[in-house]
Scaffold this motif. Sequence first.
Motif, short mmCIF file in Angstrom:
data_model
loop_
_atom_site.label_atom_id
_atom_site.label_comp_id
_atom_site.label_asym_id
_atom_site.label_seq_id
_atom_site.Cartn_x
_atom_site.Cartn_y
_atom_site.Cartn_z
N ILE A 136 70.68 23.65 -77.55
CA ILE A 136 70.11 23.67 -76.21
C ILE A 136 70.18 25.08 -75.63
CG2 ILE A 136 70.37 22.81 -73.85
CD1 ILE A 136 71.34 20.18 -75.01
N GLU A 137 71.29 25.77 -75.86
CA GLU A 137 71.41 27.13 -75.35
C GLU A 137 70.40 28.07 -75.99
OE1 GLU A 137 75.44 28.18 -76.02
OE2 GLU A 137 76.21 27.05 -74.29
N VAL A 138 70.16 27.90 -77.29
CA VAL A 138 69.16 28.74 -77.97
C VAL A 138 67.77 28.48 -77.42
CG1 VAL A 138 68.02 29.16 -80.19
CG2 VAL A 138 70.51 29.01 -80.08
N LEU A 139 67.45 27.20 -77.19
CA LEU A 139 66.14 26.88 -76.63
C LEU A 139 65.99 27.41 -75.21
CD1 LEU A 139 65.66 23.22 -77.93
CD2 LEU A 139 64.55 25.30 -78.76
N TYR A 140 67.10 27.39 -74.47
CA TYR A 140 67.06 27.93 -73.11
C TYR A 140 66.90 29.45 -73.11
CZ TYR A 140 67.88 24.14 -69.79
OH TYR A 140 67.72 23.05 -68.97
N ALA A 141 67.32 30.09 -74.19
CA ALA A 141 67.22 31.56 -74.25
C ALA A 141 65.77 32.02 -74.29
CB ALA A 141 67.99 32.08 -75.46
N PRO A 143 62.04 31.78 -72.90
CA PRO A 143 61.23 31.23 -71.80
C PRO A 143 60.27 30.17 -72.34
CG PRO A 143 61.31 33.62 -71.68
CD PRO A 143 61.93 33.24 -72.99
N GLY A 144 60.11 29.09 -71.60
CA GLY A 144 59.30 27.98 -72.08
C GLY A 144 57.88 28.38 -72.41
N ILE A 145 57.27 29.18 -71.55
CA ILE A 145 55.89 29.57 -71.78
C ILE A 145 55.78 30.47 -73.02
CG2 ILE A 145 56.01 31.60 -70.30
CD1 ILE A 145 53.06 29.13 -70.56
N LEU A 146 56.82 31.28 -73.28
CA LEU A 146 56.81 32.14 -74.47
C LEU A 146 56.91 31.31 -75.73
CD1 LEU A 146 56.87 34.92 -75.78
CD2 LEU A 146 59.35 34.97 -75.41
N LEU A 147 57.79 30.31 -75.72
CA LEU A 147 57.90 29.42 -76.88
C LEU A 147 56.59 28.70 -77.15
CD1 LEU A 147 59.67 28.08 -79.04
CD2 LEU A 147 60.36 26.39 -77.33
N ALA A 148 55.91 28.25 -76.09
CA ALA A 148 54.62 27.59 -76.26
C ALA A 148 53.58 28.55 -76.82
CB ALA A 148 54.15 27.03 -74.92
N ALA A 165 53.65 22.11 -78.02
CA ALA A 165 54.23 23.35 -77.51
C ALA A 165 54.86 23.14 -76.14
CB ALA A 165 53.15 24.44 -77.44
N VAL A 166 54.14 22.49 -75.24
CA VAL A 166 54.67 22.25 -73.90
C VAL A 166 55.84 21.27 -73.97
CG1 VAL A 166 54.13 21.39 -71.59
CG2 VAL A 166 52.47 22.79 -72.82
N GLY A 167 55.75 20.26 -74.84
CA GLY A 167 56.84 19.30 -74.98
C GLY A 167 58.13 19.96 -75.45
N LEU A 168 58.04 20.84 -76.45
CA LEU A 168 59.22 21.53 -76.92
C LEU A 168 59.76 22.49 -75.86
CD1 LEU A 168 58.27 22.35 -80.63
CD2 LEU A 168 59.76 20.53 -79.77
N ALA A 169 58.87 23.05 -75.06
CA ALA A 169 59.33 23.97 -74.01
C ALA A 169 60.10 23.24 -72.91
CB ALA A 169 58.13 24.71 -73.42
N THR A 170 59.74 21.98 -72.66
CA THR A 170 60.42 21.21 -71.61
C THR A 170 61.61 20.40 -72.13
OG1 THR A 170 58.87 19.37 -71.93
CG2 THR A 170 58.30 21.02 -70.26
N MET A 171 61.78 20.36 -73.44
CA MET A 171 62.81 19.51 -74.03
C MET A 171 64.24 19.91 -73.64
SD MET A 171 63.33 18.54 -78.05
CE MET A 171 63.69 20.25 -78.48
N PRO A 172 64.62 21.20 -73.56
CA PRO A 172 66.02 21.52 -73.26
C PRO A 172 66.52 20.94 -71.94
CG PRO A 172 64.87 23.46 -74.06
CD PRO A 172 63.83 22.40 -73.86
N LEU A 223 58.41 14.19 -62.14
CA LEU A 223 58.28 15.61 -61.87
C LEU A 223 57.87 16.37 -63.12
CD1 LEU A 223 61.55 16.06 -59.75
CD2 LEU A 223 59.22 15.66 -58.92
N GLY A 224 58.30 15.91 -64.29
CA GLY A 224 57.99 16.62 -65.53
C GLY A 224 56.53 16.56 -65.91
N ILE A 225 55.84 15.48 -65.58
CA ILE A 225 54.42 15.40 -65.89
C ILE A 225 53.65 16.47 -65.13
CG2 ILE A 225 52.36 13.96 -65.66
CD1 ILE A 225 54.09 11.53 -66.19
N GLY A 226 53.99 16.65 -63.86
CA GLY A 226 53.35 17.71 -63.09
C GLY A 226 53.64 19.09 -63.66
N GLN A 227 54.89 19.31 -64.06
CA GLN A 227 55.25 20.60 -64.66
C GLN A 227 54.49 20.82 -65.96
OE1 GLN A 227 59.29 20.85 -65.99
NE2 GLN A 227 59.24 23.06 -66.27
N ALA A 228 54.36 19.79 -66.79
CA ALA A 228 53.65 19.93 -68.06
C ALA A 228 52.17 20.24 -67.82
CB ALA A 228 53.80 18.65 -68.88
N ILE A 229 51.58 19.63 -66.81
CA ILE A 229 50.18 19.91 -66.50
C ILE A 229 50.00 21.36 -66.06
CG2 ILE A 229 48.32 19.37 -64.87
CD1 ILE A 229 49.16 16.47 -65.01
#
Length: 298
Positions: A136-141, A143-148, A165-172, A223-229
Amino acid sequence: MTTLAPPAPAPAAAQETAPAPGRARRRRPARIRPGLVAAGAVVAVVLLAALVPDLLAPHDPLEISLSESFAPPSAEHVFGTDQSGRDVYSRVVHGARQSLVIGIGATAIGLAGALVLGLLGGLGGRIADGAVTRVIEVLYAFPGILLALILIAVYGNSAVTQMVAVGLATMPGYARMVRGQVLVVRGSAYVEAARALGHPPVRILLRTILPNAFRPLTVLVTLGIGQAIVWAAALGFLGMGVQPPTAEWGAMLNAGRTYIQQAWWMDLFPGLTIVLFTLSLTVLGRHLQRATDAGALR
């Protein structure tokens, strides 16, 4: 022999305000919140557009009419037209389905991975918990948009790649909450009572731990659905999402930025739709959170 004095009568004010025996207490009517009603109306309209877009859209979203290119908002085209003469309003309506599919799909992928990590960390012992925490710490390191962006650059532009891509970015974020809730519920008194009664571990997990650990996620998913959109729209705006001529809100923003000075409506109305819908989801999610914290839905 002493005689007891009769009890003093209750004051008149107390007699008037004291409720009569057996009289039912009247509940105050629920107060109508205009913001909540407006948010629910916006979400309902977007869901209707995603389910039956032809009911709301007067034109074909892919129909090209070069003679009507860059037509400003009018009675015939309420949101104007784009560079190919396509009706922007119809494209916004049809884009609701694509954007919702990506948002819901990305949230489902993020939750699925979070459940695996959260349960493994919360129930797997110290070694497994330490490994999950490091993941989780590695995934947090990143940025979500960069990982996507990295995943889309490797596997190409498509709706499926965008969802993953968006799902993995929001997973942590989901995984950290699931892990924390499982740790809290695992040490609670009712779980210890179930163990003392001799319930098998599988039953305790399915009937006691999981329902109580996942209850806060209902608010987080809203809230996560809105963030994913929003993230999917950001990828589409950068040209890394669904490709034209598919009607999708982020792709429409990407197409309109080239003509922002010539046809401002191409970016205004898709962007306004994204803002209103995500804001409405946030309002509904906060209300659901307050109702959950109070112990009952209003």
